[in-house]
Design a protein around this motif. Structure first.
Motif, PDB file in Angstrom:
ATOM      1  N   VAL A   1       0.833  -1.196   0.000  1.00 21.59           N
ATOM      2  CA  VAL A   1       0.000   0.000   0.000  1.00 21.59           C
ATOM      3  C   VAL A   1       0.868   1.246   0.000  1.00 21.59           C
ATOM      4  O   VAL A   1       1.750   1.394   0.840  1.00 21.59           O
ATOM      5  N   THR A   2       0.622   2.151  -0.943  1.00 19.23           N
ATOM      6  CA  THR A   2       1.376   3.394  -0.956  1.00 19.23           C
ATOM      7  C   THR A   2       0.621   4.516  -0.258  1.00 19.23           C
ATOM      8  O   THR A   2       1.232   5.411   0.308  1.00 19.23           O
ATOM      9  N   ARG A   3      -0.710   4.443  -0.318  1.00 15.34           N
ATOM     10  CA  ARG A   3      -1.478   5.558   0.211  1.00 15.34           C
ATOM     11  C   ARG A   3      -2.874   5.074   0.561  1.00 15.34           C
ATOM     12  O   ARG A   3      -3.458   4.272  -0.167  1.00 15.34           O
ATOM     13  N   VAL A   4      -3.378   5.561   1.691  1.00 19.40           N
ATOM     14  CA  VAL A   4      -4.759   5.275   2.067  1.00 19.40           C
ATOM     15  C   VAL A   4      -5.427   6.599   2.351  1.00 19.40           C
ATOM     16  O   VAL A   4      -4.845   7.452   3.028  1.00 19.40           O
ATOM     17  N   GLU A   5      -6.620   6.781   1.821  1.00 11.32           N
ATOM     18  CA  GLU A   5      -7.264   8.073   2.075  1.00 11.32           C
ATOM     19  C   GLU A   5      -8.763   7.911   2.261  1.00 11.32           C
ATOM     20  O   GLU A   5      -9.359   6.916   1.852  1.00 11.32           O
ATOM     21  N   ILE A   6      -9.320   8.919   2.888  1.00 10.55           N
ATOM     22  CA  ILE A   6     -10.759   8.927   3.125  1.00 10.55           C
ATOM     23  C   ILE A   6     -11.410   9.762   2.043  1.00 10.55           C
ATOM     24  O   ILE A   6     -10.925  10.839   1.707  1.00 10.55           O
ATOM     25  N   ALA A   7     -12.486   9.262   1.511  1.00 10.48           N
ATOM     26  CA  ALA A   7     -13.123   9.974   0.405  1.00 10.48           C
ATOM     27  C   ALA A   7     -14.633   9.923   0.534  1.00 10.48           C
ATOM     28  O   ALA A   7     -15.183   9.038   1.177  1.00 10.48           O
TER      29      ALA A   7
END
Length: 610
Positions: free
Chosen positions: A97-103
RNA sequence: GCCCUCGUAGCUCAGUCGGAUAGAGCAGCCGCCUCCUAAGCGGCAGGUCACAGGUUCGAAUCCUGUCGAGGGCACCA
């Protein structure tokens, strides 16, 4: 797919069957940290949605997205985005995983590293034919019963769909780790078989020179003549009886000049006379000759269609072993049968059926339904964790009574899944091909195979959801063009083989060792698409197997072939840059492997050249 | 009449446990071979997810009803 019951476990990169299950493990760990157990049994209100992790549709949303925060917000007493924040903080790091974000309202989007995708190539190449297989079935025994057409004539195209569908469902279940038992239920007892025997005998009498009217309800197909001819060849006139004696005391037939007659009584009368006039031994011989000839033909037909069975289960031996009697007695003991009008009835209406059903007729003969009760009782007694029946959609009304019987016997009817397959309609030249079973005027499965070939037949039969009516376009199935999905997919496979032949012809030295780092060179958009599609394969097999949906495999293979053809047109594989060339060859080798694995599951060949 | 399944682009169909802007193929139109198989690829256009309500943060998807298509309502198998 549920999230599984295994407790928190150290995640190991290579040990997971797919990147999806790897991410699920991460998320589960985060949920555990926050005390939001996902392992608990489903809440009483089953309509409450469960957290899921899914592929995103839009690349802007990353590679995978979870709705966990949205779904669990209420029970956690938090607003979705706040819960998402906490989940993010609790999420363990992973090289994938490079990036986790809330959307949006509170989705958690996972962006994966290129390496996560690159590593799928060596995994495919190492696992080869095993890639995509898994152990989620945990060796549970599953019985799949399919085709089970009465041995009163050759298989026709209607049976073909059940055959192809059943074969793939069984193979899919085996691929995900179930211990699959494929079974054909042979209706070798009962009235229809007697009618076949009588039909054979009457045709034989005609061959002997007797002139007689053929019963309107008899089997009229050419194959009946063939069996009669075999009888005549081997036994001459030994089975001949005069016409007048054959029809003595038989009620009039209906149809033609006798609209007042009774077809059923007529054929039953002929059967009774045949039994009496021939005597046990000779009648038995005619009966067996008809049964065995047709059954051999069906076996041969299915074998050529690529189907194998673990067992051909005889209805006759079922009743000879006393299973039918035993089933009825169990129902009687439990108080679920009663007598009325001289017949014995099963109170199926007490278990969800529309009305009660006869199990023993007034004439003392048990019904087909009674055999089926015994058969399904036997299936469960044999210890299968799950039992799957694949029936034609015209039998759907039959499902409630079989389930009712199992419930009445004290068995767990939910162990039985009945999959109903809709009819296939053939089209030729844009016109519907008319078929009528009555007149014996139907297209046989063998004829279909001869016309369009096994590969096209197998593929076309399973490319739609089973509850969807199937328009089978014979012209399309035969066409060697991109319009034909079978050729389209097979062509992708052949193209990979062709590239490798080219490489060999040019004497190029390829370094295809698993881990050389060249895969980092795969950065083109088409390469990324291909890697993404390849990484989906295991998930497709899993959902197709658990949902009994072979068409998902067909759809997937079309997508994969499309990605490959696009790549082929956009980039040269045999380039002079050796690292890049090796990386591209590895990628298309992985494509070839997955195409093979998928086609193999569908029973379709993967030709090396076309 | 009662029951089951289905209804998504002109046609044939996908659409994951309810998820973000509903997707393919064919047919139509416009392009792409001095290059590993043009049996191939790209682009354009095409939608009131049958209709009407309801459930909820959110419905093609779940519930109810209506309409339409197919199938089933045996002491046949």
């Amino acid at each position: 797919m549920r999230w599984g019951r295994c407790g928190p476990r150290r995640h190991r990169l290579q040990a997971r069957p797919s990147m999806k299950s790897e991410l699920q493990a991460l998320l589960r760990e985060a949920l555990g940290t926050l005390g939001l157990a996902t392992d608990a049994p489903a809440p009483a209100d089953a309509r409450l949605p469960r957290p899921t992790l899914e592929r995103t549709r839009d690349p802007a949303h990353g590679d995978f997205a979870s709705n966990a925060a949205l779904v669990l917000a209420r029970s956690a007493g938090l607003r979705p985005r706040d819960l998402a924040e906490r989940l993010l903080a609790a999420l363990p790091a992973s090289p994938l995983v490079t990036r986790v974000e809330i959307a949006g309202p509170g989705f958690i989007n996972f962006h994966l590293s290129p390496t996560a995708y690159h590593q799928v190539v060596p995994i495919i190449l190492q696992q080869g034919p095993a890639f995509g297989r898994s152990r989620i079935g945990a060796g549970q025994r599953v019985q799949v019963e399919f085709v089970s057409a009465n041995p009163t004539g050759p298989l026709h195209v209607g049976h073909g769909r059940g055959a192809a569908y059943g074969a793939v469902v069984a193979d899919l279940l085996a691929a995900v780790g179930y211990d699959v038992h494929r079974e054909y239920y042979v209706n070798d007892a009962g009235r229809q078989m007697d009618i076949l025997a009588a039909s054979v005998w009457l045709r034989y009498l005609e061959l002997c020179g007797e002139e007689l009217p053929f019963p309107s309800n008899g089997y009229r197909g050419d194959y009946v003549w063939d069996i009669a001819a075999a009888l005549h060849r081997e036994h001459g006139d030994a089975y001949r009886v005069e016409r007048a004696v054959v029809f003595a005391g038989v009620p009039a037939d209906a149809g033609g000049d006798r609209p007042d007659g009774d077809q059923e009584a007529h054929i039953d009368g002929l059967v009774a006379n045949a039994k009496q006039l021939l005597g046990d031994n000779r009648y038995r011989l005619v009966f067996e000759l008809g049964l065995n000839t047709i059954l051999d033909d069906i076996r041969d037909d299915l074998a050529q269609f690529g189907l194998t069975y673990e067992e051909w289960y005889s209805e006759r031996t079922l009743s000879e072993r006393g299973a039918v009697h035993r089933a009825i007695e169990r129902l009687r003991t439990a108080g679920h049968v009663y007598e009325r009008d001289g017949a014995l009835w099963f109170r199926s209406s007490a278990f969800g059926d529309e009305k009660d059903r006869v199990v023993v007729r007034e004439n003392g003969q048990s019904t087909y339904f009674a055999s089926d009760i015994a058969y399904h009782m036997d299936k469960l007694e044999r210890g299968f964790a799950r039992v799957i029946d694949i029936w034609g959609a015209d039998h759907h009304g039959y499902v409630p009574r079989v389930k009712a019987a199992l419930t009445a016997l004290g068995d767990d009817a939910s162990r039985l899944d009945v999959l109903l397959v809709q009819f296939a309609v053939l089209y030729r030249g844009g016109e519907k091909v008319q078929m009528s079973t009555r007149s014996g005027d139907f297209v046989t499965l063998r004829q279909l195979r001869q016309e369009v070939g096994r590969d096209a037949a197998r593929f076309f039969y399973v490319m739609r959801r089973c509850e969807q009516h199937l328009d089978f376009d014979l012209d399309l199935a035969k066409s060697q063009s991109a319009d034909n999905p079978v050729y389209y997919i097979q062509y992708a496979h052949a193209r990979v083989c062709s590239v490798l032949r080219q490489a060999a012809d040019k004497g190029l030295a390829l370094d295809l060792a698993p881990d050389r780092g060249q895969l980092e060179r795969l950065t083109e958009a088409q390469e990324n698409n291909l890697l993404r599609t390849l990484s989906r394969y295991s998930e497709v097999i899993e959902t197709a197997a658990l949902g009994h949906e072979p068409h998902q495999v067909a759809t997937y293979l079309r997508d994969l072939a499309n990605d490959f053809h696009t790549y082929y047109n956009a980039h040269q594989f045999l380039v002079t840059d050796t690292d890049l060339r090796d990386a591209r060859i590895k990628l298309i080798l992985a494509v070839r492997q997955v195409l093979r694995n998928g086609l193999d599951l569908l029973g379709v060949s993967a030709p090396e050249r076309m």
